[in-house]
Every structure is written in C-alpha cells, then in structure tokens.
Design a protein around this motif. Sequence first.
Motif, PDB file in Angstrom:
ATOM      1  N   SER A  58      -1.746  75.294  45.987  1.00 46.02           N
ATOM      2  CA  SER A  58      -1.244  75.119  45.027  1.00 46.02           C
ATOM      3  C   SER A  58      -2.834  73.732  44.113  1.00 46.02           C
ATOM      4  O   SER A  58      -2.406  72.894  45.036  1.00 46.02           O
ATOM      5  CB  SER A  58      -0.276  75.115  44.091  1.00 46.02           C
ATOM      6  N   PRO A  59      -3.888  74.303  43.754  1.00 45.99           N
ATOM      7  CA  PRO A  59      -4.626  73.023  43.381  1.00 45.99           C
ATOM      8  C   PRO A  59      -4.428  72.049  42.660  1.00 45.99           C
ATOM      9  O   PRO A  59      -2.911  72.214  41.837  1.00 45.99           O
ATOM     10  CB  PRO A  59      -5.530  73.702  42.509  1.00 45.99           C
ATOM     11  N   VAL A  60      -5.018  71.113  42.251  1.00 44.25           N
ATOM     12  CA  VAL A  60      -4.069  69.888  40.978  1.00 44.25           C
ATOM     13  C   VAL A  60      -4.756  69.920  40.351  1.00 44.25           C
ATOM     14  O   VAL A  60      -6.245  69.537  39.971  1.00 44.25           O
ATOM     15  CB  VAL A  60      -4.307  68.193  41.839  1.00 44.25           C
ATOM     16  N   PRO A  61      -4.852  71.170  39.191  1.00 43.49           N
ATOM     17  CA  PRO A  61      -6.012  71.174  37.951  1.00 43.49           C
ATOM     18  C   PRO A  61      -5.837  69.710  37.384  1.00 43.49           C
ATOM     19  O   PRO A  61      -6.962  69.472  36.791  1.00 43.49           O
ATOM     20  CB  PRO A  61      -4.897  71.912  36.941  1.00 43.49           C
ATOM     21  N   PHE A  62      -5.132  69.324  36.964  1.00 41.50           N
ATOM     22  CA  PHE A  62      -5.556  67.532  36.217  1.00 41.50           C
ATOM     23  C   PHE A  62      -4.435  66.410  36.556  1.00 41.50           C
ATOM     24  O   PHE A  62      -3.752  66.557  37.797  1.00 41.50           O
ATOM     25  CB  PHE A  62      -4.390  67.987  34.944  1.00 41.50           C
ATOM     26  N   ARG A  63      -5.462  65.734  36.680  1.00 36.79           N
ATOM     27  CA  ARG A  63      -5.132  64.108  36.856  1.00 36.79           C
ATOM     28  C   ARG A  63      -4.119  63.227  36.791  1.00 36.79           C
ATOM     29  O   ARG A  63      -4.465  62.473  35.344  1.00 36.79           O
ATOM     30  CB  ARG A  63      -6.512  63.678  36.981  1.00 36.79           C
ATOM     31  N   ILE A  64      -2.498  63.604  36.627  1.00 36.20           N
ATOM     32  CA  ILE A  64      -1.432  62.828  35.563  1.00 36.20           C
ATOM     33  C   ILE A  64      -0.809  62.181  36.409  1.00 36.20           C
ATOM     34  O   ILE A  64       0.777  62.420  36.384  1.00 36.20           O
ATOM     35  CB  ILE A  64      -0.724  63.701  35.627  1.00 36.20           C
ATOM     36  N   PRO A 119       1.713  64.864  43.198  1.00 36.65           N
ATOM     37  CA  PRO A 119       0.396  63.824  41.956  1.00 36.65           C
ATOM     38  C   PRO A 119       0.650  63.165  41.020  1.00 36.65           C
ATOM     39  O   PRO A 119      -0.526  62.288  39.946  1.00 36.65           O
ATOM     40  CB  PRO A 119      -0.077  65.264  41.108  1.00 36.65           C
ATOM     41  N   HIS A 163     -12.175  64.509  36.364  1.00 32.44           N
ATOM     42  CA  HIS A 163     -11.855  65.658  37.466  1.00 32.44           C
ATOM     43  C   HIS A 163     -11.682  67.090  37.632  1.00 32.44           C
ATOM     44  O   HIS A 163     -11.883  67.166  35.930  1.00 32.44           O
ATOM     45  CB  HIS A 163      -9.781  65.056  37.000  1.00 32.44           C
ATOM     46  N   VAL A 164     -12.415  67.555  38.514  1.00 33.19           N
ATOM     47  CA  VAL A 164     -12.597  68.650  37.677  1.00 33.19           C
ATOM     48  C   VAL A 164     -10.993  69.732  38.191  1.00 33.19           C
ATOM     49  O   VAL A 164     -10.909  70.047  39.346  1.00 33.19           O
ATOM     50  CB  VAL A 164     -13.800  70.062  38.791  1.00 33.19           C
ATOM     51  N   ASN A 165     -11.118  70.781  37.046  1.00 28.36           N
ATOM     52  CA  ASN A 165      -9.956  72.035  37.674  1.00 28.36           C
ATOM     53  C   ASN A 165     -11.205  73.247  38.112  1.00 28.36           C
ATOM     54  O   ASN A 165     -11.013  74.149  37.659  1.00 28.36           O
ATOM     55  CB  ASN A 165      -8.743  71.951  36.580  1.00 28.36           C
ATOM     56  N   TRP A 210      -9.777  76.177  38.376  1.00 33.38           N
ATOM     57  CA  TRP A 210      -9.457  76.951  37.001  1.00 33.38           C
ATOM     58  C   TRP A 210      -9.000  77.199  35.952  1.00 33.38           C
ATOM     59  O   TRP A 210      -9.488  78.016  35.034  1.00 33.38           O
ATOM     60  CB  TRP A 210      -7.879  77.980  37.734  1.00 33.38           C
ATOM     61  N   ASN A 211     -10.353  75.973  35.390  1.00 34.00           N
ATOM     62  CA  ASN A 211     -10.609  76.055  34.354  1.00 34.00           C
ATOM     63  C   ASN A 211     -11.246  76.729  33.508  1.00 34.00           C
ATOM     64  O   ASN A 211     -11.833  77.186  33.753  1.00 34.00           O
ATOM     65  CB  ASN A 211     -11.617  75.200  34.276  1.00 34.00           C
ATOM     66  N   PRO A 212     -10.343  77.022  32.472  1.00 32.29           N
ATOM     67  CA  PRO A 212      -9.911  78.841  31.668  1.00 32.29           C
ATOM     68  C   PRO A 212     -10.953  78.561  30.541  1.00 32.29           C
ATOM     69  O   PRO A 212     -11.218  77.655  30.063  1.00 32.29           O
ATOM     70  CB  PRO A 212      -8.476  78.683  31.196  1.00 32.29           C
TER      71      PRO A 212
END
Lengths: 539, 329
Positions: B55-61, B282, B295-297, B299-301
């Motif tokens: 599972s990706p890390v879509p956001f840097r949190i 994360p 930071h790149v997501n 699956w950025n919709p």
Amino acid sequence: MTEKTQQELVQIDYAPPARDWMDPRIDFVARRGSWSYPGAAKNLRYLGFPNPRDWSPEDADWKLPPNWQQIIHDGLAERLGKYRSLKVFLDTCVRCGACADKCHFFLGSGDPKNMPVLRAELLRSVYRKDFTTAGRILGSIAGARELTPEVLKEWFYYFFQCTECRRCSVFCPYGIDTAEITMIARELLNLVGLNINWVIEPVANCDRTGNHLGIQPHTFKDNVDFLVDELADVTGVRVEPSINRKGAELLFVVPSADYFADPGIYTFMGYLLLFHYLGLDYTLSAYASEGGNFGLFTSHDTIKRLNYKIYHEARRLKVKWLLGGECGHMWRVMHQYMDTMNGPADFLEAPVSPVTGTRFEHAASTKMVHICEFTADLIRNGKLKLDKTRNDHRRVTFHDSCNPARAMGILEEPRIVLNAACNHVFEMPENTIREQTFCCGGGAGLGNDENLEMRLRGGLPRANAVRWVHEKHGVNLMACICAIDRATLTALVEYWVPEVGISGVHELLGNALVMPGEKPRTTDLRGLPLAGMEGVADV
Amino acid sequence: MRVIWSLVLVGALAAIAFAGSRAGGEAVFAVAVPYLALATFLVGLSARVIGWARSPVPFRIPTSCGQQRSLPWIRSSRLDNPSTGLGAAGRVLLEALAFRSLFRNTRAELREGGRLSYAADKWLWAAALAFHYSFLTILLRHLRFFAEPVPGFVALLQGLDGCFRVGVPTFYVSSVLLVVAAGFLLGRRLLDPKLRYLSLPADYVPLVLLLAIAASGLLLRHVYKTDLLAVKDLAVGLVTFRPVVPEGVGGLFYVHIFLVSSLFAYLPFSKLVHAAGIFLSPTRNLANDNRRRRHVNPWNPPIVGHTYAEWEADFHDKLVAAGLPLDKE
Ligand code: HEM
Ligand code: SF4
Ligand code: SF4
C-alpha cells in the motif's frame, strides 16, 4: 447555551461502565448535546454526494442504501490498498493505553469510547471480521465485530466526536494517528450518506462561492471595505487592499471567518495594516476566498476538490507566490496536502520576502508561506516599528492550535510575533502547549450549537489551563493562529473562564505597529481603550 | 474475563507438549514443530511487511512533535520534527530503541472543582523497555546452544547478565527483569480499569505465553535441571539441518520449546507485528519537509474543483456591480 452548570459538567467518572465496549448501542435522544445534525439533502445533492435525504440520528431507520454493508466493505478494502497508514495503524496497536487519557474528549466526558484506542477499535473490530482470518473464525474472542446498523451508528457518533487533533498520535509508541483513522472512517460514512451539516454545508458553499460561509463576491468586497473604514477610524490610515488583481507579487489567502466575524476581523485588520506598512504588492481573491478546507473533515477527494482553486487562482492572477493567514486546519492542508494533490506549483516562484530579501527555502516547492513565518522574519530583521505598550491592557497567553502544532510544528514563529508586540506574555502549563497542546473541542466540523455540551467537555482541558494562567498571571486574552479556534474558544472561555478573551496574533501586531502618518491611538483595533487612555477614548 | 481465554490457551499448549512428548512425539516437538514455527514466522512476517509495503503512502503526514525547520535562525527540533531523511531515520531508531514517544507519557487526574493535572508517568515506558531488552538479552543468550564455538559476544553478554552470582547456577538479571516487567504489564492490564475494559484476549496471550516460557525456562535451569548437552546437540542439529532427537531431556523441556515455537508462529498474526510496524509508520518515518520537497501520490486522482471561469459566469452580475475585474467581458 447548555443547560448544565459547570459543577454538573465536571462530575466526570473515568471508571468504565459495566457494559462491554463491543456493545454498540447508543441512545441518541439521551445524548442530545453531543452529536451534530446530519448533512442537509440539498448540500449533498449540490456536491453529488451519495444518498441525499432527510434523516435524523434519533430515527430508528437511517435510510441507508440497501447494499450499505457492501459499500462500506468495498470502501474499506479500497482504502486498505491506498493508504499504508490505515493498514499499519489497524495492525500494530498493542492496546497499551498510552493514548487513553490524552484525548480531550475522554478527559472531558469519561466515555471510554473516546479513548483514542477504542475509537480506533470501532473500525478495527470490523476490519478484523472482514479482513483477518482469526477474526473471521473466532469472532468476538479475536476482537472482531460484524458491521451491523448499530455499529454504523456508533461510528457516526464517535467519528464525529473526534476533532482530528492528533494529540493521541504524539504519545503512541507507534505513532498511530487516530485522526487518520477518523478521516478514513468519515470517508466510509460519506459513502452511504452519513455526514454532518456543519461540515457539508461549508463544503458545498466553498465549492460554489469560494468560501465556507457562502460569501459572494460583492459581499466579500463590502466586508473588506468595511474593515478598511474601521481601520481608518482607529488609526487614521486608509489601507488599500486589492481584490482579484492580476500581476500582484503575491496572493494572500485567509480563512473566511477572518473577514466575516468577530474576533477574526481584528486579525484581518492586523494583516491589512502590516501589508500597508510594508507597501506589499499583494492581492486578495474573492474566488480563492477560503484558505480553510472542510474537505479535511469529509474525504481526501473533497480536500483536493476544494483546494483546487488556490493554485488555479494563483496561476490566473500570475502572482509569484502565496502567503497564508492564520488558520489551523487550513495549514494542515497547505502544508501536508496541497502540493501533492494539486501541485506541482512550477508556475510560481520560490518565495522571497520583498522586504528583507529572505528566501523561504522551507517553502521552495509548495510556494506558500505562513504569515507568522513572514512576520517573524520582518521582526528579526528589524523592519517593524512596534509600540508594545499599546498592548499593555492585555495580559496574553498563546494557544497552540492542533494542526499548526502537530502537523507542521510552527511553534516559535507566533511566539516571536507575540513577544515583539506585547509586554505581558505568559505560557500555560507545559503539558498543555506546543506539541502537547489541547484542542478547543470544536474542530473538524464539531463547532456547532447542537453539539455544545460535547464541545464544552472536550474543551475542558484547554479551559482548565486558561484558568490557571488567568489566576496565576492575570491573563485576560488568549491569542491563537486558527480561525476555528477564534470562534470555538470564544464560546469555550465564555462558559469556563469568562474573564479571558480570544484574539489572533496579527491583531496584537496591528495594535503595536506604528504606522507612518497615523493619528495618536487611543483604542486598540477593537475600539477598546488602551492602557491609560480609559478616559480619553470615546468608546 | 478475557484473561481466562489466554490462560486456557497457554495451559492447553503446555499440556499438548507435555503429553505429546510422553506419548512418543519427541521428534514432532523437537524437530518438526520448531522448523514449522520458524517457517511460519518468516513467511508470515514477510507477508505482513510486504502487505504493508504494497500500500503506498499517498501523503506525507508526519506528526510534528517539536519546532519545524523554517527560518535558519529558529532552532528546529531535529529528531522530534525531522526535516531530513536522516533525521527521520534517527526518529524511528529512537522510537525502536528507546521508546521515545512512550517516554512522553503522562497521567491525567481530575481534582476537585474539575481541575485536571498531568503528571509524568514513566512506569509504562520503564517496564516496556525492561521487558523488551531483557527479552532480547535472553534470546541472544540462547545462541550459546545454537553455535559451537559460542560467539564471544554471547559469552560476554552471559557473563554480564549473570554478574550478581546469586544462586547455583546463577540467576540471570534478564530473566528476573523479564518476569518482573511482564508481570507489571500484566498486572497493569488487570488492575487499571480502563485497560481491563479495552483489553482483548489477544492482549493477554503474549504476556501469559511469555511468562509461561520464562517460568518453564527458569524451572529447567534451576529446579528440574535438564541435560544441557543433549539440548545443545538438538540446537546445533537444528541449525545445521541435521536434527537429532535428544534423549532424556524431559517433558518440561518440550513444554518450553513448544511454547517458544508457538510464540514465533503466533507473532506475524498478532499485534506483535508492532515490532515491524514501527518502521513503517508514516507519522514517524517521514521527514517534515512537505513544503520544501514535493511528495508524489501514485494514485493522485484527477479532480478539478469549481473553476474560475465557471465561478465568474455564476457571479458575473455581482462582480460587475462590485466593480471587480473580469476575465470575460
Ligand atoms: C522495535 C520496537 C518495539 C517497540 C517500540 C515496542 C513497544 C512495545 C510496547 C509499548 C508494548 C506494550 C506493553 C503493554 O502491553 O503494556 C509492547 C509489548 C510487547 N512487545 Fe514490543 N516493541 C518493539 C519490538 C518488539 C519485538 C522485537 C518483540 C519481539 C517479538 C516484541 C514483543 C512484545 C511483546 C511480547 C509484548 C507484550 C505484549 C503485551 O504487553 O500485551 N516487541 N511492545
Ligand atoms: S498508544 Fe498506540 S499502541 Fe497504545 S493503545 Fe494507543 S493507539 Fe494503541
Ligand atoms: S485525534 Fe484528538 S480527538 Fe481524535 S482521538 Fe486523537 S486525541 Fe481524541
């Protein structure tokens, strides 16, 4: 106002009830005052969100879609594949309880399901049932629960009883962030049409008019003009902000409450004075007229949808970079989501202060600077003439707002501004400030009237700390850098510590800032007499 | 009570091993079960970690627990709010090795008149740290069975661990600490009403299992002494893939290794995966350099909000009336 007295509210019993936590039943009628009204159908319809209808949590039938269990199941499966955070947080909790008494809602209510660990278990138990072998086979022995209508109702109650403040995450040995769990749980709830109007209406407004309050462009201009007039009255200086002006050096984005309601408007007046003082080449936008983003309290897709207009407008106006006002959740979005969601902002330039020449390297990619960073740099470089005595009628403390503290770490900058503008600044106890700061109790869309009792309970730890500085140091004003705070803390202190008022940081800077050509000031920006001017000012 | 489940479970495991080995199942418990357990542990834990990593890390949190790095003259908090990858690595190591966040722990108390107070509470931190380090020490000490010659650091550790020279054979500090610390963690779960309320059977199982392992180990060392040479033959045989079934080691020994095998096999399917989870969390393992580096997501919709042109069209007349500039006349 709530009917309960302070004495009644502080009868808090931290001993858990006899009823097992796995039993989900909630009596919404008995718990009036601790939940928010559902999202109105018209707002859902406008947004194209699922299942618009009229309903009340007090109804037995919540009018869910017939296949709601499948929708939630599929939604959870999808999100497990999309968010490592969710997977890791669901799998790793050891239930050590370190987070338990860190949540302001638990401290103020004693309801064990407000312990972050149990809030997360509400979702985790369903995850176990649907996605783990042990949970499937062993059921409740393995901590698994079937997703029944009762469980869904419980989710609605408790995931809209978390302000996404992240305090629990500071203390968790694995960094489990119940705010993240809540965000994703709210996404799931939204899939079947469960949300609250205090979130959904601002979202709909923001999409349509540009801001949460639904202020249309002509009113936006009227409000700004009104505040310009007020400033002229107090200072004798007429500031000249521009709106939707192309080619300005920077676009200034604020939370809409700053140009709408007391006490945010005084902070806005402070910004305008500062920019006029500096001769800054900036513009406001009546379209990108909201820095805040209630999408954060709805779903990740909604964050992106509402945040879209910021870069879009910056590009249209051909500004070089972005400056942002004082707002908490706005800055979580600007700092942690905007660039990823709607960037890259390669059409902007890396921010440089036109006054000091400082390059804001830390914002080189997102190209948005926090006003407290901007002002702290001015102060450091000796660019501001400040008369601190003009805040001598104030004894000030500083409330770190949750998101700036725990999703960014802007702790010193506002303190630098405050200390430059005020002679009397006092800190609250150390377990209640900085990264350990306590929530106002009304963030994440919970700051509505129907939820007032829960807000006052959740705000108890904060109010306690305020009372402490009030009694010890005579503090009569709490400054903060958050628009939601300015609204919710006002109600909170009115109930718990009415001797203390609420302000923004730039309001106090505006009081102290010595404007060229100003008239002798007898009042502060609110029209209250300055220290020693009590007889002079015509209030 | 939920703790009963775990007592029953661990008791049953012990009984199975005892009876099974008596009934001629020595080879099963000495050879097959440990191999199977180790395989389950390795495959299960890898599968778990790979599952997380997929599972990706879509956001840097990251959760910021200190001052950010912004203006160069403001001191930033390098470990609690790291701005570089190195800082983030340091933060995770500090969590894994010193339980940094647990060290912050406070206990809230409601005093008269609704006054809350927060006192530092390091007991959980101290017990957890004592528990984990003594467990680690014990695991390492056991290497003396598996390696011939015994590695120098194991001998050294053993010497240090037994430095108090109490009893014959000497009691190890780590064994005592493990029992005390695990006992404290268990006691806390049972006595603190909040913890008892939220604890699941799965929260008692690891502690009870560990205490049972420790108890059987202590008994083997100090009371029902087993034939250590036979044990060493077994251990060396296992790691060299030439297993020999030991003779005359007794039922208690089988209980001990069966419980250890159970712990290893259980780990990947339980909350004990926290050992790996901390490295992938994360909120801890990312640098707070959000505005510095994009930071790149993955699956950025593709979502577009209400565009300016649409907005201008919607409010055209009002914009004109207010004298605000238009893109389109
Ligand atoms: C690497 C970083 C690790 C951290 C930060 C960590 C932290 C913790 C904490 C805070 C607890 C909670 C104590 C309680 O239940 O009250 C715990 C329990 C436990 N951990 Fe770890 N741990 C780590 C690694 C490991 C490893 C490598 C193992 C070995 C298998 C392990 C085994 C256990 C066991 C058996 C328990 C007892 C479970 C319980 O208390 O219910 N941990 N750990
Ligand atoms: S502090 Fe973290 S691991 Fe401990 S109970 Fe809370 S969420 Fe779980
Ligand atoms: S994020 Fe804040 S409100 Fe939500 S569970 Fe954690 S401490 Fe409580």
